[in-house]
Write an enzyme that holds these catalytic residues in place. Structure first.
Site, PDB file in Angstrom:
ATOM      1  N   SER A 200      78.168  57.084 -10.030  1.00 53.25           N
ATOM      2  CA  SER A 200      77.742  55.764 -10.195  1.00 53.25           C
ATOM      3  C   SER A 200      76.457  55.693  -9.362  1.00 53.25           C
ATOM      4  O   SER A 200      75.767  54.518  -9.452  1.00 53.25           O
ATOM      5  CB  SER A 200      78.691  54.692  -9.554  1.00 53.25           C
TER       6      SER A 200
ATOM      7  N   ASN B 272      86.259  51.400  -0.561  1.00 54.35           N
ATOM      8  CA  ASN B 272      86.817  50.308  -1.369  1.00 54.35           C
ATOM      9  C   ASN B 272      86.437  48.905  -0.809  1.00 54.35           C
ATOM     10  O   ASN B 272      86.033  48.038  -1.566  1.00 54.35           O
ATOM     11  CB  ASN B 272      88.241  50.180  -1.473  1.00 54.35           C
TER      12      ASN B 272
ATOM     13  N   THR C 182      70.806  14.708 -35.629  1.00 51.46           N
ATOM     14  CA  THR C 182      71.984  14.969 -35.617  1.00 51.46           C
ATOM     15  C   THR C 182      72.263  15.738 -36.772  1.00 51.46           C
ATOM     16  O   THR C 182      71.496  15.427 -37.784  1.00 51.46           O
ATOM     17  CB  THR C 182      72.993  13.886 -35.638  1.00 51.46           C
TER      18      THR C 182
ATOM     19  N   SER D   8      51.891  39.599 -36.862  1.00 49.02           N
ATOM     20  CA  SER D   8      52.476  40.544 -37.735  1.00 49.02           C
ATOM     21  C   SER D   8      51.817  41.558 -38.292  1.00 49.02           C
ATOM     22  O   SER D   8      50.383  41.409 -38.328  1.00 49.02           O
ATOM     23  CB  SER D   8      52.763  39.703 -39.055  1.00 49.02           C
TER      24      SER D   8
ATOM     25  N   LYS E  83      50.340  35.130 -39.572  1.00 47.51           N
ATOM     26  CA  LYS E  83      51.465  34.872 -39.122  1.00 47.51           C
ATOM     27  C   LYS E  83      51.189  34.729 -37.423  1.00 47.51           C
ATOM     28  O   LYS E  83      50.575  35.616 -36.597  1.00 47.51           O
ATOM     29  CB  LYS E  83      52.496  36.059 -39.071  1.00 47.51           C
TER      30      LYS E  83
ATOM     31  N   ASN F 111      53.971  34.427 -34.522  1.00 45.67           N
ATOM     32  CA  ASN F 111      55.610  34.607 -34.402  1.00 45.67           C
ATOM     33  C   ASN F 111      56.147  33.996 -32.911  1.00 45.67           C
ATOM     34  O   ASN F 111      55.469  34.612 -31.951  1.00 45.67           O
ATOM     35  CB  ASN F 111      56.042  35.923 -34.740  1.00 45.67           C
TER      36      ASN F 111
ATOM     37  N   TYR G 277      92.448  48.628  -5.583  1.00 44.55           N
ATOM     38  CA  TYR G 277      91.249  49.266  -6.142  1.00 44.55           C
ATOM     39  C   TYR G 277      91.594  50.108  -7.283  1.00 44.55           C
ATOM     40  O   TYR G 277      92.490  51.021  -7.287  1.00 44.55           O
ATOM     41  CB  TYR G 277      90.355  49.986  -5.042  1.00 44.55           C
TER      42      TYR G 277
ATOM     43  N   GLN H  49      84.364  50.271 -11.083  1.00 44.51           N
ATOM     44  CA  GLN H  49      83.080  50.783 -10.814  1.00 44.51           C
ATOM     45  C   GLN H  49      82.269  50.352 -12.176  1.00 44.51           C
ATOM     46  O   GLN H  49      80.911  50.154 -12.192  1.00 44.51           O
ATOM     47  CB  GLN H  49      83.158  52.374 -10.864  1.00 44.51           C
TER      48      GLN H  49
ATOM     49  N   LYS I 249      79.576  46.872 -12.352  1.00 47.22           N
ATOM     50  CA  LYS I 249      77.990  46.921 -11.817  1.00 47.22           C
ATOM     51  C   LYS I 249      77.083  46.981 -12.816  1.00 47.22           C
ATOM     52  O   LYS I 249      76.255  45.885 -13.234  1.00 47.22           O
ATOM     53  CB  LYS I 249      77.680  47.984 -10.947  1.00 47.22           C
TER      54      LYS I 249
HETATM   55  N1  ARG Z   1      81.459  54.053  -6.767  1.00 41.53           N
HETATM   56  C1  ARG Z   1      82.766  52.938  -6.483  1.00 41.53           C
HETATM   57  C2  ARG Z   1      82.549  51.810  -7.270  1.00 41.53           C
HETATM   58  O1  ARG Z   1      81.621  51.367  -7.733  1.00 41.53           O
HETATM   59  C3  ARG Z   1      82.947  53.001  -5.062  1.00 41.53           C
HETATM   60  C4  ARG Z   1      84.276  52.955  -4.394  1.00 41.53           C
HETATM   61  C5  ARG Z   1      85.080  54.133  -4.604  1.00 41.53           C
HETATM   62  N2  ARG Z   1      86.367  54.208  -4.196  1.00 41.53           N
HETATM   63  C6  ARG Z   1      87.181  55.211  -4.425  1.00 41.53           C
HETATM   64  N3  ARG Z   1      88.083  55.305  -3.808  1.00 41.53           N
HETATM   65  N4  ARG Z   1      86.961  56.092  -5.585  1.00 41.53           N
HETATM   66  O2  ARG Z   1      83.626  51.150  -7.442  1.00 41.53           O
END
Ligand code: ARG
Length: 460
Positions: A22, A110, A155, A277, A283, A285, A317, A322, A325
């Site tokens: 990640s 975690n 309306t 355009s 135009k 826009n 967890y 992940q 994000k």
């Molecule tokens: N990259 C992970 C996330 O965004 C971090 C936590 C990972 N923990 C694990 N036990 N693999 O959630």
């Protein structure tokens, strides 16, 4: 070599590494990760869990990593770290040796990631909040300059009753004020420190969770370690607040797009905030407004993605999390971008007051006021409504407005019509007659503006 390589006899497949990683997107939380680690290391030292000298080394090392990342001496490129947490810890250990290996005492990724995302979203939430406030200020400014600008209110997109541009546009300020309330509310629940939850079942070390929470400006600590590591409600709440902000911007965009058309002709965007355009030279826009409306789709999509990721997860967890994000980051980035550009587009937009007034003259938007006139003279509302309806039909047939009728002609519909009908259906009088709290009369809008200004003073 992976930090967790001990239990394994083989290297992970390269594609598994990439699939699992990640770092490419969670690297943006580096500041929060380092801030959290400094607070944790400080606490470990104070509690005597690690040597004070190790704490000092860790904190110095982390600060150096932060400044190296900031000035570009250290980059994430070419790193095969699994995530930002591993990246920083590996780099620290590379720099300070054994002391670096002690940082993760009493902590798991975690609770670390749960902490980082809270810290990160808290910072972003404040930025979004500022941008919403700026947009409200732009709206207030336009309202102040258009207290007497009469325009049709609609309306079903049919001309309905006269209002002022000030009243119309302040409706959007009200939506945005509620958005601020939602952000503040979301922050209240987000602002608890999960650190100390460990992997899921807390830790055997005598951590001082409260101290860490205080250092990191949280209002307290989470109360259940399993919930602490697996709660992403605050991500969803934030995503939902962003979705509503975008929904408001999207509706406002739709107004601007309509108003810019020749059919409405209520406003003209500044050249700097519109586009041309490639084929039609005439135009101009409203691309920004259209893109804001369009991007609302992905922000709403992110909210659904987050809800869907979470809906089947058992405690505690799971790696699925992940996925939170990219979705929330995308919502934040796009909402911020839209808020900023939309505010500038609106600030520089020229409103065509004369066209708004003209549009108010046709379409019998004072028909309700005409009926109310007859009611004031003693007629029951339903009868007055019917007579005014007949009057509208007559005017349409004869291509006339109410104002162009003579009193004698009007008397053909009801004896109650006298000369004083004309001021009663004058548009600005119609507007100012609606002096009820929350109505469009200049006085009522002034009160509304005062309330909004008090809100802005307190919200800043
Ligand atoms: N990259 C992970 C996330 O965004 C971090 C936590 C990972 N923990 C694990 N036990 N693999 O959630």
């Amino acid at each position: 070599m992976k930090l967790w390589a001990g239990r394994f006899q083989k290297d992970t497949d390269k594609r598994v590494n990439d699939f699992n990683s990640s770092l490419s997107f969670d690297c943006r939380m580096y500041k929060q990760d380092i801030r959290g680690s400094i607070a944790h290391a400080d606490m470990l030292g104070r509690q005597g869990i690690i040597e004070a000298s190790d704490t000092a080394k860790i904190i110095r090392g982390l600060k150096e990593i932060l400044s190296d990342l900031e000035n570009g001496r250290l980059t994430f490129e070419n790193s095969d770290a699994e995530d930002i947490h591993m990246f920083i810890e590996e780099e620290l250990t590379l720099r300070i040796g054994d002391a670096g290996k002690r940082l993760h005492t009493g902590r798991s990724r975690n609770d670390q990631v749960a902490l980082d995302i809270r810290l990160y979203l808290r910072d972003e939430l404040n930025e979004v909040r500022q941008l919403v406030i700026r947009l409200i200020e732009v709206i207030v400014n336009i309202a102040e300059n258009n207290m007497n600008t009469v325009m049709p209110g609609y309306t079903h997109l049919q001309r309905a009753q006269p209002v002022t541009l000030a009243h119309y546009i302040l409706a959007y300020a009200q939506m945005l004020i509620r958005d601020i309330g939602r952000l503040d509310d979301c922050l209240k629940r987000m602002n608890y420190s999960p650190l100390g939850s460990g992997a899921l079942a807390g830790t055997t070390y005598p951590l001082d969770r409260e101290y860490v929470a205080k250092t990191l400006e949280f209002s307290g600590v989470t109360q259940n370690s399993m919930d602490g590591v697996s709660d992403r409600d605050f991500v969803i709440e934030f995503a939902s607040a962003l979705s509503l902000i975008m929904t408001h911007l999207s509706r406002f965009s739709e107004e601007i797009i309509l108003w810019c058309s020749s059919e409405f002709g209520f406003c003209e965007l500044d050249d700097a905030y519109s586009t041309g355009s490639s084929i039609m030279p005439q135009k101009k826009n409203p691309d920004i407004a259209e893109l804001v409306r369009g991007k609302t789709g992905r922000v709403n999509g992110n909210l659904v993605a987050l809800l869907t990721v979470m809906k089947g997860l058992p405690l505690a967890y799971n790696k699925d999390m992940q996925e939170d994000k990219e979705a929330i980051f995308d919502s934040i980035d796009n909402t911020k971008l839209c808020l900023e550009l939309f505010a500038d587009m609106l600030r520089t937009c020229r409103f065509k007051n004369e066209n708004m007034r003209k549009a108010s003259l046709k379409g019998f938007i004072n028909a309700t006021d005409c009926a109310d006139y007859l009611v004031r003279k003693g007629m029951p509302f339903r009868d007055a409504y019917k007579i005014t309806g007949r009057l509208v039909a007559y005017c349409l047939e004869n291509d006339k407005s109410f104002e162009e009728m003579s009193v004698d002609e009007l008397k053909g519909f009801s004896d109650l019509f006298e000369n004083d009908i004309f001021p009663s259906i004058d548009l600005i009088n119609c507007v100012n007659g609606r002096a009820v709290c929350g109505g469009p009369s200049v006085e009522a809008v002034k009160k509304q503006l005062d309330e909004i200004k008090i809100f802005l003073c307190q919200a800043k």
